[in-house]
Scaffold this active site. Structure first.
Site, mmCIF file in Angstrom:
data_model
loop_
_atom_site.group_PDB
_atom_site.id
_atom_site.type_symbol
_atom_site.label_atom_id
_atom_site.label_comp_id
_atom_site.label_asym_id
_atom_site.label_seq_id
_atom_site.Cartn_x
_atom_site.Cartn_y
_atom_site.Cartn_z
ATOM 1 N N SER A 1 1.528 4.018 -3.076
ATOM 2 C CA SER A 1 1.134 5.422 -2.866
ATOM 3 C C SER A 1 2.265 6.390 -3.168
ATOM 4 O O SER A 1 2.027 7.568 -3.429
ATOM 5 C CB SER A 1 0.655 5.622 -1.426
ATOM 6 O OG SER A 1 1.745 5.604 -0.514
ATOM 7 N N ASN B 1 0.829 -1.195 0.000
ATOM 8 C CA ASN B 1 0.000 0.000 0.000
ATOM 9 C C ASN B 1 0.873 1.259 0.000
ATOM 10 O O ASN B 1 0.679 2.183 -0.803
ATOM 11 C CB ASN B 1 -0.911 -0.030 1.230
ATOM 12 C CG ASN B 1 -2.007 1.010 1.192
ATOM 13 O OD1 ASN B 1 -2.298 1.582 0.158
ATOM 14 N ND2 ASN B 1 -2.625 1.247 2.332
ATOM 15 N N TYR B 2 1.847 1.289 0.896
ATOM 16 C CA TYR B 2 2.753 2.435 1.007
ATOM 17 C C TYR B 2 3.555 2.628 -0.273
ATOM 18 O O TYR B 2 3.649 3.743 -0.809
ATOM 19 C CB TYR B 2 3.692 2.228 2.201
ATOM 20 C CG TYR B 2 4.759 3.281 2.343
ATOM 21 C CD1 TYR B 2 4.449 4.558 2.784
ATOM 22 C CD2 TYR B 2 6.091 2.994 2.034
ATOM 23 C CE1 TYR B 2 5.430 5.529 2.921
ATOM 24 C CE2 TYR B 2 7.078 3.951 2.171
ATOM 25 C CZ TYR B 2 6.747 5.224 2.613
ATOM 26 O OH TYR B 2 7.722 6.175 2.736
ATOM 27 N N ALA B 3 4.145 1.546 -0.794
ATOM 28 C CA ALA B 3 4.968 1.651 -1.996
ATOM 29 C C ALA B 3 4.146 2.148 -3.179
ATOM 30 O O ALA B 3 4.590 3.009 -3.951
ATOM 31 C CB ALA B 3 5.598 0.299 -2.312
#
Length: 250
Positions: A160, A156-158
């Site tokens: 975004s 999710n972080y990557a």
């Protein structure tokens, strides 16, 4: 204190803590007047401003919660009351979100992480362009996870962070005629609150073993890379994705 950025005005999002604080302090040390953006931790922002001023620099706090409607408008309204125009924009603010593989990513967490890490800097940049002077600088702080290193529990972080990598390349081409450079700095693991509790014992030893330079990164390591791109020395570098991981991706 240096003087390479004397007369310049900078804005650092998420500038009150961690990597953002180190960037704000370094730009202040080089002579820039620094807007220290923060979301809710007013005390941390005041500490950062005070540290810059104690070192002989100039700074002011800019409050705006990111990831909510009209966040970019709120940020620039606060900025405009204290500064007239901009020379350096550092899109640093970000959230890590829940650490989970794709099966456990909730819609709520997905939307929250994208709202802060992708939507907010996109529109902050969009509105910032009308304030950014010719020969200015835009520097986006990304992550090694958008290239080279795949970490399933941070999908999710990557994801975004990837959109702003595209913005870097696109705006570098669009804004080149104005002398504005646009670059990305991509850290690896850095000693910040974001990783609090994750950098101890065997986990730390493993992470350090993955870095050819033999240690976890420090906020100042990233700040110094940003300072180069923000300075006149970085004038001929644009559209670049700078690996600031200590060689972790080798």
């Amino acid at each position: 204190m240096g003087s390479t950025l004397t007369g310049k005005t900078a804005l650092v999002t998420g500038g009150s803590r961690g990597i953002g604080r180190a960037i704000a302090k370094r730009l202040g040390r080089e002579g820039a007047r620094v807007g220290v953006h923060y979301g809710s931790n007013e005390a941390a922002a005041k500490e950062t401003v005070a540290a810059i001023e104690a070192a002989g620099g100039s700074a002011f706090p800019v409050r705006a919660q990111l990831g909510v409607p009209d966040d970019a408008e709120t940020l620039w309204a606060a900025f405009d009351t204290q500064a007239d125009g901009l020379d350096i924009l550092v899109n640093n603010a970000g959230v890590l979100g829940d650490q989970s593989t794709i099966e456990d990513v909730t819609k709520e967490n997905f939307e929250r992480v994208f709202a802060v890490n992708a939507r907010a800097p996109f529109f902050i940049t969009q509105l910032g362009l009308r304030r950014l002077r010719d020969n200015g600088r835009i520097i986006n702080v990304s992550t090694m996870l958008t290239r080279g290193i795949a970490m399933p529990q941070a999908i999710n972080y990557a994801m975004s962070k990837s959109p702003m990598d595209v913005v870097t390349r696109t705006l570098a081409k669009q804004l080149g005629p104005r002398g504005i450079t646009v670059n990305t700095v991509a850290p690896g693991v850095v000693e910040t609150d974001m990783h609090e509790g994750r950098l101890a014992g065997p986990a730390r030893q493993y992470l350090e073993s993955q870095v050819p330079l033999g240690r976890i990164g420090l906020p100042e390591d990233i700040a110094d890379a940003v300072a180069f791109l923000a300075s006149e020395d970085g004038r001929w570098v644009t559209g670049h994705w700078l690996d600031a991981t200590g060689g972790t991706m080798l």
